[in-house]
Design a protein around this motif. Structure first.
Motif, mmCIF file in Angstrom:
data_model
loop_
_atom_site.group_PDB
_atom_site.id
_atom_site.type_symbol
_atom_site.label_atom_id
_atom_site.label_comp_id
_atom_site.label_asym_id
_atom_site.label_seq_id
_atom_site.Cartn_x
_atom_site.Cartn_y
_atom_site.Cartn_z
ATOM 1 N N LYS A 42 -4.937 -2.625 -6.368
ATOM 2 C CA LYS A 42 -6.316 -2.189 -6.608
ATOM 3 C C LYS A 42 -6.882 -2.816 -7.878
ATOM 4 O O LYS A 42 -8.034 -3.260 -7.909
ATOM 5 C CB LYS A 42 -6.366 -0.657 -6.707
ATOM 6 C CG LYS A 42 -6.259 0.065 -5.379
ATOM 7 C CD LYS A 42 -6.348 1.580 -5.590
ATOM 8 C CE LYS A 42 -6.257 2.333 -4.271
ATOM 9 N NZ LYS A 42 -6.308 3.800 -4.468
ATOM 10 N N ARG A 97 0.430 -0.164 -4.959
ATOM 11 C CA ARG A 97 -0.952 0.071 -4.513
ATOM 12 C C ARG A 97 -1.900 0.065 -5.713
ATOM 13 O O ARG A 97 -2.994 -0.511 -5.653
ATOM 14 C CB ARG A 97 -1.018 1.397 -3.769
ATOM 15 C CG ARG A 97 -2.396 1.717 -3.208
ATOM 16 C CD ARG A 97 -2.348 2.904 -2.255
ATOM 17 N NE ARG A 97 -1.949 4.140 -2.907
ATOM 18 C CZ ARG A 97 -0.785 4.749 -2.705
ATOM 19 N NH1 ARG A 97 0.107 4.244 -1.871
ATOM 20 N NH2 ARG A 97 -0.486 5.886 -3.326
ATOM 21 N N THR A 100 0.786 -1.242 0.000
ATOM 22 C CA THR A 100 0.000 0.000 0.000
ATOM 23 C C THR A 100 0.815 1.288 0.000
ATOM 24 O O THR A 100 0.347 2.306 -0.520
ATOM 25 C CB THR A 100 -0.958 0.019 1.213
ATOM 26 O OG1 THR A 100 -0.198 -0.084 2.430
ATOM 27 C CG2 THR A 100 -1.953 -1.126 1.124
#
Length: 352
Positions: A321, A317, A311
């Motif tokens: 996602k 990140r 993250t």
């Protein structure tokens, strides 16, 4: 008198009430559960580092992979391989992990675990050094591979000098346990029911480790990390290079913030409980519940470290996602197809 004689006679006068968190179950069950949670996240972090590292991060992909590999090895050892149950006042320990079930002596597990743990700690030094040395204007950067190898070898082997204390392990464990019971007469029943190993009995050695060696090891490791972090901050924020593009500097700053968060977030789960435990013990307070809960809190390091890797870095990140969204969309499409199939089935039944 043997240890079992002590358990059958003198120990009966102790008023030790049963507590789940003071028992072996209070260590084994939560840490093993944390391993089940952290392992998929660790695998995901491996996949993203190996397969999805962008070109702008290729120079640090190996340090990131090394750091994550060693931290994962440390977490597996702590949570499932060699889960420790510690009697802090007498330097006693035994294992609750799978390696103990296979009959591997805990001294061997601890020896290997300390090597991996020291490697994980030193990998953070390596991570910050690589980040610092990649800045061309850094006058303290390490440019030669031989110099870098020597530098990190010194850091690693200094920390690994703690392994020399294994030479002071008492050979007569029965006598060591009886001596330990004179200092800590009412431990939990696990002291008598499990193959406890007393690591140290010499008070001079214990004091040397507690007040000289461990502080020096922490200071030299933290000092190296802080030095390289300061160099990176100075040459990125205070005296940035004019020959480097704004976009490159933006990426460098983002990665520096990322590794700072990647280091600090998981570290809280280990350093926080241990600092509280050390302060309480220095004031004469000790409970087995507190010791066990410190180990359980340290077991959260695996989840925190993997989540941090995924993250805190923008590219990772973004990749995570996309992967999660892809899975959600796939599940949604499957649900819609199943609903449509069910609807057609009911319609055909109604028509018939």
């Amino acid at each position: 008198m043997s240890v079992q004689d002590y358990y059958a006679t003198t120990y009966l006068t102790c008023n030790v009430e049963y507590s789940f968190w003071a028992s072996w179950k209070g260590v084994a069950y939560p840490t093993h559960a944390m391993q089940l949670i952290s392992f998929p996240l660790q695998i995901l972090a491996f996949y993203i580092i190996i397969k999805k590292t962008p070109t702008v991060m290729k120079s640090v992909s190996w340090p990131l992979l090394l750091n994550h590999s060693l931290c994962t090895g440390l977490d597996i050892g702590l949570c499932s391989g060699g889960t420790p149950y510690v009697f802090l006042p007498v330097a006693g320990i035994f294992g609750l992990g799978t390696l103990s079930w296979f009959g591997i002596p805990f001294t061997i597990q601890l020896f290997v675990g300390l090597i991996i743990g020291n490697g994980a700690v030193c990998s953070y030094v390596y991570l910050f050094e690589i980040r610092s040395s990649s800045l061309p204007q850094n006058r303290f950067k390490i440019t030669r591979k031989s110099t870098r190898l020597l530098y990190h070898a010194i850091v690693f082997f200094y920390n690994c000098s703690c392994l020399l204390f294994f030479l002071t392990n008492p050979a007569d464990q029965e006598a060591a346990k009886l001596h330990a019971l004179t200092r800590y007469p009412c431990p939990t029943t696990e002291f008598f029911e499990f193959p406890v190993t007393i690591l140290l009995t010499d008070q001079n050695v214990i004091q040397f480790i507690s007040f000289i060696f461990l502080p020096s090891m922490i200071l030299q490791t933290a000092g190296n990390i802080i030095f390289h972090a300061f160099c990176a901050v100075y040459y990125l924020y205070i005296a940035p290079s004019k020959s480097v593009s704004k976009e490159t500097q933006k990426n460098q700053k983002a990665f520096l913030i990322g590794i700072l968060l990647q280091t600090c977030i998981p570290l809280m789960f280990i350093s926080g409980p241990l600092i509280i435990l050390a302060i309480a013990y220095s004031f004469g307070y000790y409970s087995q519940e507190m010791m066990n809960l410190s180990i359980v809190c340290a077991a959260f390091h695996g989840v925190a470290q993997s989540v941090a890797v995924i993250t805190v870095h923008h590219h990772y990140r973004k990749t995570a996602k996309k992967m999660i969204w892809k899975i959600i969309c796939k599940e949604s499409r499957s649900t819609v197809r199943l609903a449509e199939a069910s609807s057609r089935l009911f319609r055909s039944r109604d028509l018939s």
